[in-house]
Design an enzyme around this catalytic site. Structure first.
Site, short mmCIF file in Angstrom:
data_model
loop_
_atom_site.label_atom_id
_atom_site.label_comp_id
_atom_site.label_asym_id
_atom_site.label_seq_id
_atom_site.Cartn_x
_atom_site.Cartn_y
_atom_site.Cartn_z
N LYS A 1 0.84 -1.20 0.00
CA LYS A 1 0.00 0.00 0.00
C LYS A 1 0.87 1.24 0.00
O LYS A 1 1.66 1.45 0.91
CB LYS A 1 -0.91 -0.01 1.23
CG LYS A 1 -1.73 1.25 1.36
CD LYS A 1 -2.86 1.11 2.34
CE LYS A 1 -3.58 2.44 2.52
NZ LYS A 1 -4.75 2.33 3.37
N LYS B 1 -2.24 -1.66 -3.94
CA LYS B 1 -3.06 -0.45 -3.92
C LYS B 1 -2.21 0.79 -4.00
O LYS B 1 -1.23 0.86 -3.25
CB LYS B 1 -3.84 -0.49 -2.62
CG LYS B 1 -4.65 0.70 -2.27
CD LYS B 1 -5.30 0.44 -0.97
CE LYS B 1 -6.05 1.67 -0.57
NZ LYS B 1 -6.51 1.62 0.78
C1 PBG Z 1 -7.75 3.22 5.27
C2 PBG Z 1 -7.94 3.13 3.80
C3 PBG Z 1 -7.74 4.11 2.81
C4 PBG Z 1 -8.19 3.55 1.62
C5 PBG Z 1 -8.60 2.26 1.90
N1 PBG Z 1 -8.41 2.01 3.25
C6 PBG Z 1 -7.31 5.51 2.92
C7 PBG Z 1 -5.93 5.85 3.24
O1 PBG Z 1 -5.07 5.00 3.45
O2 PBG Z 1 -5.70 7.05 3.31
C8 PBG Z 1 -8.24 4.24 0.29
C9 PBG Z 1 -9.25 3.69 -0.66
C10 PBG Z 1 -9.60 4.59 -1.80
O3 PBG Z 1 -8.98 5.64 -2.03
O4 PBG Z 1 -10.55 4.25 -2.52
N2 PBG Z 1 -6.48 3.22 5.76
#
Ligand code: PBG
Length: 329
Positions: free
Chosen positions: A201, A254
């Site tokens: 991520k 992601k």
């Molecule tokens: C929570 C989380 C996030 C997303 C999914 N889980 C936000 C972040 O890390 O700031 C982003 C998903 C999206 O942008 O569609 N930590």
């Protein structure tokens, strides 16, 4: 053999011919639809930065879930907007937390049996400061305390498993969270609940619209102290290796579109099921172009999803899940 003996265009001549040689496919069962659950009754609040996406009270979420089941979609990814937030994100691991309630309601509805229920396990929607763990320090020195956050994340996983989640999906990027969650869930008897780790991520500008949807914008600082920087592929491989060693059952990369090389590299190196999250900014950028008439909606959407499949993702979390499934029917 070269031109003129070889002519690549022979196999592209008709639609039937193109179908026969198609290499990559997308099935509705490979799609996961995110839902943002909020308190109340009859609530369907539009998210301005994500046209077509809503904050839904549980009764409304059940309707969208039923639509997903009817479309043959593979699963739902649940996020929660709690009625109140605090420093330690108690709403994430409350027995009657908003996602816990939604999971119980969905499990009780037999018409939703075909959907895998995945619960995002993170604190950022539940903390008053909007970070994914608990904070230590003051002002500019303030950071997210990794080790102090682990027990809370583990409690969150247990609580979600208890409420009926088939899979918990840690998205916080604390070190050691997969092992902490696995231990705690096993100890509590939830040995069958799977962990889908957001192993790779990246700290991304493409999460912008999500933070409106989930009301999770950090009140100070940003997430670069715990999420990976987008420039680093080798680091992503190390992250994934650690999560696999800690007991992750499946993986999630992601964002998706801007990081297709990460998906490909992960696919080649690891044998776990691998998915990718086409995040809010990827969705909203395409929607903005559709609204201006600059891109063909159906074709650009399917192209973006098939590219993620071609890169090596088995399943895709996407706000387009229902639109795509409808097209695939
Ligand atoms: C929570 C989380 C996030 C997303 C999914 N889980 C936000 C972040 O890390 O700031 C982003 C998903 C999206 O942008 O569609 N930590």
């Amino acid at each position: 053999m070269q031109f003129p003996v070889t002519r690549m265009r022979r196999l592209r001549r008709t639609s039937a011919m193109r179908s026969l040689v198609q290499e990559t496919f997308l099935l509705p069962s490979q799609l996961i639809y995110p839902l943002f659950i909020c308190p109340g009754q009859g609530v369907r609040k539009p998210i301005s930065s994500m046209p077509g996406v809503f904050n839904l009270s549980i009764d409304e979420a059940l309707k969208d879930a039923a639509d997903c089941a009817a479309l043959g979609i593979g699963g739902l990814l649940l996020f929660g907007l709690p009625a109140s937030k605090d420093e330690v994100g108690s709403g994430a691991y409350a027995d009657d937390g908003i996602v816990q309630q939604a999971l119980r309601a969905m499990k009780a509805d037999a018409s939703l049996n075909s959907l895998v229920l995945i619960a995002d396990a993170c604190l950022c929607e539940y903390t008053s400061h909007g970070h994914c763990g608990v904070l230590v320090g003051e002002g500019a020195d303030c950071t997210v305390d990794n080790d102090a956050s682990l027990p809370l994340l583990a409690k969150t996983a247990v609580s979600l498993a208890k409420a009926g989640a088939d899979i918990v999906a840690p998205s916080d990027m604390m070190d050691g969270r997969v092992a902490a969650m696995r231990d705690a869930m096993d100890e509590a008897g939830f040995t069958e609940t799977a962990i889908m780790s957001y192993a790779a991520k990246f700290a991304s500008a493409f999460y912008g619209p999500f933070r409106e949807a989930a009301d999770s914008t950090p009140q100070m600082g940003d997430r670069r102290g715990y999420q990976m920087q987008g420039t680093n592929l080798r680091e992503a491989m190390r992250e994934i290796e650690l999560d696999v060693a800690e007991g992750a059952d499946m993986l999630l990369a992601k964002p998706a579109g801007p990081y297709l090389d990460v998906i490909r590299a992960t696919r080649e190196r690891f044998d776990l099921p691998l998915g990718a999250y086409q995040v809010s900014g990827e969705y909203s950028a395409l929607i903005a172009a559709f609204e201006r008439g600059w891109l063909d909606r159906d074709r650009a959407m399917m192209e973006s999803l098939l590219a993620i499949r071609r890169a090596g993702a088995d399943y895709i979390v996407t706000y387009f899940a229902r639109d795509a499934a409808r097209l695939l029917k």
